[in-house]
Design an enzyme around this catalytic site. Structure first.
Site, PDB file in Angstrom:
ATOM      1  N   ASN A 193       8.226  -7.299  11.289  1.00 44.60           N
ATOM      2  CA  ASN A 193       7.262  -6.205  11.119  1.00 44.60           C
ATOM      3  C   ASN A 193       5.938  -6.586  11.814  1.00 44.60           C
ATOM      4  OD1 ASN A 193       6.569  -8.267   9.322  1.00 44.60           O
ATOM      5  ND2 ASN A 193       5.442  -6.816   8.070  1.00 44.60           N
ATOM      6  N   PRO A 194       4.928  -5.717  11.786  1.00 44.47           N
ATOM      7  CA  PRO A 194       3.706  -5.976  12.583  1.00 44.47           C
ATOM      8  C   PRO A 194       2.968  -7.278  12.304  1.00 44.47           C
ATOM      9  CG  PRO A 194       3.754  -3.689  11.916  1.00 44.47           C
ATOM     10  CD  PRO A 194       4.912  -4.345  11.232  1.00 44.47           C
ATOM     11  N   CYS A 195       2.919  -7.708  11.081  1.00 46.03           N
ATOM     12  CA  CYS A 195       2.132  -8.949  10.835  1.00 46.03           C
ATOM     13  C   CYS A 195       3.004 -10.192  10.801  1.00 46.03           C
ATOM     14  CB  CYS A 195       1.307  -8.782   9.576  1.00 46.03           C
ATOM     15  SG  CYS A 195       0.220  -7.343   9.669  1.00 46.03           S
ATOM     16  N   GLY A 196       4.300 -10.052  11.064  1.00 46.92           N
ATOM     17  CA  GLY A 196       5.162 -11.210  11.293  1.00 46.92           C
ATOM     18  C   GLY A 196       5.841 -11.796  10.073  1.00 46.92           C
ATOM     19  N   GLU A 197       5.529 -11.261   8.871  1.00 48.60           N
ATOM     20  CA  GLU A 197       6.054 -11.907   7.673  1.00 48.60           C
ATOM     21  C   GLU A 197       7.451 -11.445   7.284  1.00 48.60           C
ATOM     22  OE1 GLU A 197       3.662  -9.726   7.764  1.00 48.60           O
ATOM     23  OE2 GLU A 197       3.685  -8.338   6.083  1.00 48.60           O
ATOM     24  N   SER A 216       0.787  -1.244   0.000  1.00 51.69           N
ATOM     25  CA  SER A 216       0.000   0.000   0.000  1.00 51.69           C
ATOM     26  C   SER A 216       0.819   1.296   0.000  1.00 51.69           C
ATOM     27  CB  SER A 216      -0.963   0.012   1.183  1.00 51.69           C
ATOM     28  OG  SER A 216      -1.951  -0.953   0.983  1.00 51.69           O
ATOM     29  N   PRO A 275       0.118 -10.391   4.346  1.00 50.50           N
ATOM     30  CA  PRO A 275      -1.318 -10.651   4.517  1.00 50.50           C
ATOM     31  C   PRO A 275      -2.172 -10.114   3.360  1.00 50.50           C
ATOM     32  CG  PRO A 275      -0.485  -9.100   6.205  1.00 50.50           C
ATOM     33  CD  PRO A 275       0.701  -9.563   5.415  1.00 50.50           C
ATOM     34  N   THR A 276      -1.715  -9.082   2.690  1.00 51.73           N
ATOM     35  CA  THR A 276      -2.455  -8.410   1.599  1.00 51.73           C
ATOM     36  C   THR A 276      -3.874  -7.998   1.997  1.00 51.73           C
ATOM     37  OG1 THR A 276      -3.369 -10.400   0.493  1.00 51.73           O
ATOM     38  CG2 THR A 276      -1.144  -9.743  -0.120  1.00 51.73           C
ATOM     39  N   CYS A 326       7.258  -2.182   5.795  1.00 57.44           N
ATOM     40  CA  CYS A 326       7.823  -2.877   6.962  1.00 57.44           C
ATOM     41  C   CYS A 326       9.108  -2.253   7.475  1.00 57.44           C
ATOM     42  CB  CYS A 326       8.153  -4.317   6.588  1.00 57.44           C
ATOM     43  SG  CYS A 326       6.825  -5.151   5.738  1.00 57.44           S
TER      44      CYS A 326
END
Ligand code: UDP
Length: 571
Positions: free
Chosen positions: A269-273, A72, A419-420, A88
């Site tokens: 980063n926040p979502c772990g990826e 984004s 996560p997209t 990220c």
């Protein structure tokens, strides 16, 4: 362009450029043109003007056809004054008052630009430890996390998006129990996802039912012991309670650290990826797998030729993003341009499986996941090698494992599965590698009108097979799943499975299949039914450990009052 109503709404609200009065300055095609032109401009010094035009067109076509989308911030900020294009970031937190508040300031700058931040709080001395300069006592990592949380709350990201954070604490930190339980109440620390940083030593202690040492980070002293199983059970209990914390396998992240000489990986980063070094950023992009099919004699199959060219163009695109990116801090600029990490992943996986008539929860889908991701990893590395020939290897190459391997690449990593969350809405496909959440659902729109949204792949099959009716779609929406609907053929019930039809072990196995061929990590939520037990959660954790996942996040349906997606909650 072929955009859904939802996609247009999201784009208008947050992505398309506006003037100071909120009037739109571009349409979706205009946005993609702006992004393509800006990202292509990184090639200015390498190619002729004519070639530059054709690169821009390649980038534009790939986005406008929804074959590939960058994360984004790239869509929002490329060619605009902010110019910050990465999703990220990881920032270090030093065990000093100056260090802590410096990082809060830096995180605020990143949030303002649409990026998410991850931190390890493990270096902070524990609650009650002495503070030399004041003679007082330290308040500990969790209390500082609350300050970070409040700062995030205050910076509502000036019109782009809310700040997201990841907070990590090592399992051997003396404050670990306070950390594991710090989000027990759903209303607390809402701007953070939290994960316990798990070590191999800890997992061995759990397996052997032993105690393990708690170590004070600022002195290196062993200050206590904990029973490993008790801590593991506490993590499970809290995750069962409301999904927090997750766990990440720190030693695994570091085993795959390609530049160990530059430092240790302590957070994602926040979502772990995306595991990153302190001050490192990464820009992501996702290929829409739902578009990577071809029809031979009317039968669908994976279009590997199209996938290959899309991977090559996407790597070129993401590598260019690093050059045109405006980083919010000089330290981040240096690190990120130094390692040139990019994260290419996928979305629309569940939609692709539905089109191929392969159930998500089947060995065939696991095999295909491995085959596709292996292909993407190989091709993305080859593309990065070709870029290295033209433009040079990444500046910290000499400090990387590639030097000894004799592999000349331009990017320290090339693959990540994001996560997209919004990208998948823009592309109108299932998110990341997640299964379908619902086959159809009801959305309340203005004036209390209800709109039945049906998964487009399902809608088509239902019409082809002749059982489509508005009334049926409405009934399905109330349930979410199509299990047990007699009017729907069995094979369709098998193929169109939803997150809650799928047992937790298939969720984990799918994550592991993609992880096997991903340089960085994989974002995945292992969705459990509301009735799932603590043992189900513990089993999922163990399976993630045994199948070489980098971490795991679970979520039990209904365990938070407010959740993003709801099944069957129809007024
Ligand atoms: N992210 C963020 N705030 C948000 C959503 C995402 O900072 O509201 C960051 C975060 O680092 C996350 C990454 O963007 O891990 C990728 O998330 P996702 O793929 O959902 O983003 P999209 O590009 O689809 O918006």
């Amino acid at each position: 362009m072929n955009l859904t109503e939802n996609a247009i709404k999201v784009l208008k609200k947050r992505y398309l450029a506006k003037d100071e009065n909120g009037n739109l300055l571009e349409d979706p095609e205009g946005m993609f043109r702006r992004v393509a032109r800006t990202v292509a401009s990184a090639d200015k010094e390498y190619v002729s003007e004519e070639e530059l035009k054709s690169i821009e067109q390649e980038f534009y076509d790939m986005m406008v056809n929804l074959d590939f989308l960058p994360n984004s911030p790239t869509l929002m900020n490329a060619g605009r004054p902010l110019g910050q294009l990465s999703a990220c970031f990881v920032l270090p937190i030093e065990d000093t008052m100056e260090g802590i508040f410096e990082t809060i300031k830096n995180a605020a700058l990143i949030h303002k630009s649409g990026g998410g931040t991850g931190f390890s709080f493990s270096r902070l001395r524990p609650k009650g430890a002495s503070v030399n300069s004041t003679g007082g006592v330290a308040s500990g990592p969790v209390s500082f996390m609350k300050v970070f949380n409040a700062a995030t709350e205050a910076v509502k990201q000036g019109g782009t998006r809310r700040g997201a954070n990841m907070g990590i604490l090592r399992v051997d930190h003396p404050d670990i129990v306070e950390f594991i339980t710090c989000k027990k109440n759903n209303a607390d620390i809402t701007n953070f996802n939290i994960s316990v940083g798990i070590t191999e030593e800890f997992m061995n202690a759990v397996e052997n039912n032993e105690y393990y040492n708690l170590v004070e980070p600022h002195t290196g002293k062993i200050v206590g012991k904990q029973n490993a199983r008790e801590i593991f059970d506490l993590i499970v209990d809290m995750a069962w309670n409301n999904g927090e914390p997750g766990i990440i396998f720190l030693d695994r992240l570091n085993k795959d650290n390609v530049t160990p000489e530059l430092g240790e990986i302590e957070s994602t980063n926040p979502c772990g990826e995306q595991p990153l070094l302190p001050y490192e950023a990464c820009n992501l992009g996702s290929i829409n797998l739902s578009n990577m099919l071809k029809y031979v004699d009317g039968k669908p199959e994976v279009d590997f030729a199209k996938l290959r060219t899309t991977v090559w163009k996407a790597v070129h695109f993401l590598d260019n993003v690093i050059d045109v990116n405006k980083y919010p801090l000089p330290e981040i600029d240096k690190m990120t341009r130094g390692t040139r990490k990019i994260g290419l992943g996928v979305m629309g996986w569940a939609d692709m499986l539905c089109k191929l008539n392969i159930p998500y929860n089947s060995q065939s889908s696991i095999d295909l996941a491995e085959k596709i991701m292996h292909f993407i990893q190989d091709e993305s590395r080859k593309a990065s090698m070709e870029l290295a020939e033209k433009k040079g290897v990444f500046p910290y190459y000499d400090k990387s494992i590639y030097k000894n391997l004799g592999i000349r690449v331009r990017n320290a990593t090339t693959t990540t599965i994001a996560p997209t969350g919004t990208l998948s809405i823009i592309a109108g496909v299932s998110s990341g590698i997640e299964p379908l959440f619902a086959i159809s659902y009801i959305r309340n729109v203005m004036d209390n009108d209800e709109l039945v949204e049906v998964n487009p792949v399902f809608k088509q099959v239902a019409k082809e097979e002749g059982f489509y009716s508005d009334e049926l779609m409405r009934r399905i929406a109330k349930k979410g799943s199509i299990r047990g609907f007699d009017e729907i053929p069995e094979w369709i019930q098998d193929v169109f499975v939803t997150a809650h039809d799928i047992s937790p072990d298939w969720h984990v196995r799918m994550q592991a299949a993609f992880q096997k061929y991903t340089d960085n990590a994989v974002s995945k939520t292992v969705n459990l039914r509301n009735e799932a037990t603590r043992k189900d959660v513990a089993d999922a954790f163990w399976l993630a450990y045994k199948t070489n996942c980098k971490g795991i996040t679970i979520y039990r349906d209904g365990s938070r009052d407010l959740q993003v997606l709801n099944i069957g909650k129809v007024k």
